[in-house]
Design a protein around this motif. Structure first.
Motif, PDB file in Angstrom:
ATOM      1  N   LEU A   1      -5.147   0.823  -6.717  1.00 51.28           N
ATOM      2  CA  LEU A   1      -5.255   2.238  -6.362  1.00 51.28           C
ATOM      3  C   LEU A   1      -6.677   2.591  -5.921  1.00 51.28           C
ATOM      4  O   LEU A   1      -6.864   3.343  -4.957  1.00 51.28           O
TER       5      LEU A   1
ATOM      6  N   THR B   1       1.022   3.909  -3.293  1.00 45.13           N
ATOM      7  CA  THR B   1       0.512   5.283  -3.284  1.00 45.13           C
ATOM      8  C   THR B   1       1.640   6.298  -3.464  1.00 45.13           C
ATOM      9  O   THR B   1       1.484   7.266  -4.199  1.00 45.13           O
ATOM     10  N   THR B   2       2.785   6.059  -2.851  1.00 46.39           N
ATOM     11  CA  THR B   2       3.929   6.963  -3.018  1.00 46.39           C
ATOM     12  C   THR B   2       4.418   6.955  -4.461  1.00 46.39           C
ATOM     13  O   THR B   2       4.660   8.020  -5.047  1.00 46.39           O
TER      14      THR B   2
ATOM     15  N   TYR C   1       2.785   6.101  -7.163  1.00 45.32           N
ATOM     16  CA  TYR C   1       1.745   6.705  -8.013  1.00 45.32           C
ATOM     17  C   TYR C   1       1.818   8.230  -7.952  1.00 45.32           C
ATOM     18  O   TYR C   1       1.856   8.900  -8.980  1.00 45.32           O
ATOM     19  N   ARG C   2       1.894   8.770  -6.760  1.00 44.67           N
ATOM     20  CA  ARG C   2       1.940  10.235  -6.612  1.00 44.67           C
ATOM     21  C   ARG C   2       3.252  10.819  -7.133  1.00 44.67           C
ATOM     22  O   ARG C   2       3.274  11.889  -7.729  1.00 44.67           O
TER      23      ARG C   2
ATOM     24  N   LEU D   1      -7.269   1.302  -2.485  1.00 48.61           N
ATOM     25  CA  LEU D   1      -6.526   2.109  -1.503  1.00 48.61           C
ATOM     26  C   LEU D   1      -7.064   3.541  -1.424  1.00 48.61           C
ATOM     27  O   LEU D   1      -6.477   4.389  -0.745  1.00 48.61           O
TER      28      LEU D   1
ATOM     29  N   ASN E   1       0.708  10.821 -10.743  1.00 52.02           N
ATOM     30  CA  ASN E   1      -0.566  10.100 -10.742  1.00 52.02           C
ATOM     31  C   ASN E   1      -0.790   9.325 -12.042  1.00 52.02           C
ATOM     32  O   ASN E   1      -1.892   9.293 -12.590  1.00 52.02           O
TER      33      ASN E   1
ATOM     34  N   ALA F   1       0.803  -1.229   0.000  1.00 52.27           N
ATOM     35  CA  ALA F   1       0.000   0.000   0.000  1.00 52.27           C
ATOM     36  C   ALA F   1       0.835   1.279   0.000  1.00 52.27           C
ATOM     37  O   ALA F   1       0.641   2.152  -0.857  1.00 52.27           O
ATOM     38  N   ASP F   2       1.743   1.429   0.948  1.00 53.37           N
ATOM     39  CA  ASP F   2       2.528   2.664   1.047  1.00 53.37           C
ATOM     40  C   ASP F   2       3.379   2.894  -0.193  1.00 53.37           C
ATOM     41  O   ASP F   2       3.465   4.015  -0.696  1.00 53.37           O
TER      42      ASP F   2
ATOM     43  N   ALA G   1      -6.894   5.803  -3.592  1.00 56.47           N
ATOM     44  CA  ALA G   1      -5.986   6.761  -4.231  1.00 56.47           C
ATOM     45  C   ALA G   1      -6.590   7.310  -5.523  1.00 56.47           C
ATOM     46  O   ALA G   1      -6.191   8.382  -5.982  1.00 56.47           O
TER      47      ALA G   1
END
Length: 168
Positions: free
Chosen positions: A154, A126-127, A129-130, A157, A134, A122-123, A159
């Motif tokens: 995503l 998301t990191t 992806y950002r 999560l 994105n 998960a962490d 996101a």
């Protein structure tokens, strides 16, 4: 149990996650071999020996997910499996008719969630992806998963709001 999680944790710090190395370090036999098209993989127990097999005819990404799913059965459900094999149908039209014995549908859902958590922590997801504007495609490439798998992860999560229609 703690040793198992420390091994898994060590491999899930950077993508792409090497699922086969986790399996082997845990002392589980890993095999890739041709299987019928409707079979994705299996989890087997023979005495105190455990084995995970994946269909060698599937794509590398599918083999990784299947291996992680079967690893989920080992970590979460191995006490339910007596000597023998449990085959899984994870992809395609036959996935809905997956034989569950000795596991229930709930166990299969748990193994799928475990696989997603291992392959796409998960962490990190998301990191990544950002940090990549994105961009689902770039995140999928980094984790060596399909764009569809990344989009669903995503969404799960929170996101992204929805999976892009072209990936459904």
């Amino acid at each position: 149990m703690t040793d198992e999680w420390s091994i898994i944790s060590r491999y899930t710090r950077r993508p792409p996650v090497d699922v086969v190395s986790i399996i082997r370090e845990l002392g589980i036999l890993y095999r890739e071999k041709p299987m019928r098209p409707e079979q994705s993989g299996y989890f087997a127990r023979h005495g105190n020996t455990y084995e995970i097999g994946v269909n060698s005819r599937e794509s590398e990404q599918r083999k990784r997910f299947t291996a992680a799913h079967e690893l989920g059965h080992y970590i979460l459900h191995r006490d339910l499996l007596m000597d023998g094999e449990h085959f899984d149908r994870l992809f395609g039209a036959n996935a809905r008719s997956n034989p569950t014995w000795p596991f229930t549908r709930h166990h299969e859902i748990q193994a799928n969630a475990f696989a997603a958590d291992i392959i796409m922590p998960a962490d990190l997801v998301t990191t990544t992806y950002r940090n990549n504007g994105n961009n689902i495609t770039l995140a999928a490439e980094r984790f060596d998963v399909s764009q569809k798998a990344m989009a669903f992860r995503l969404k799960n999560l929170n996101a992204i709001y929805q999976v892009p229609p072209e990936l459904l």
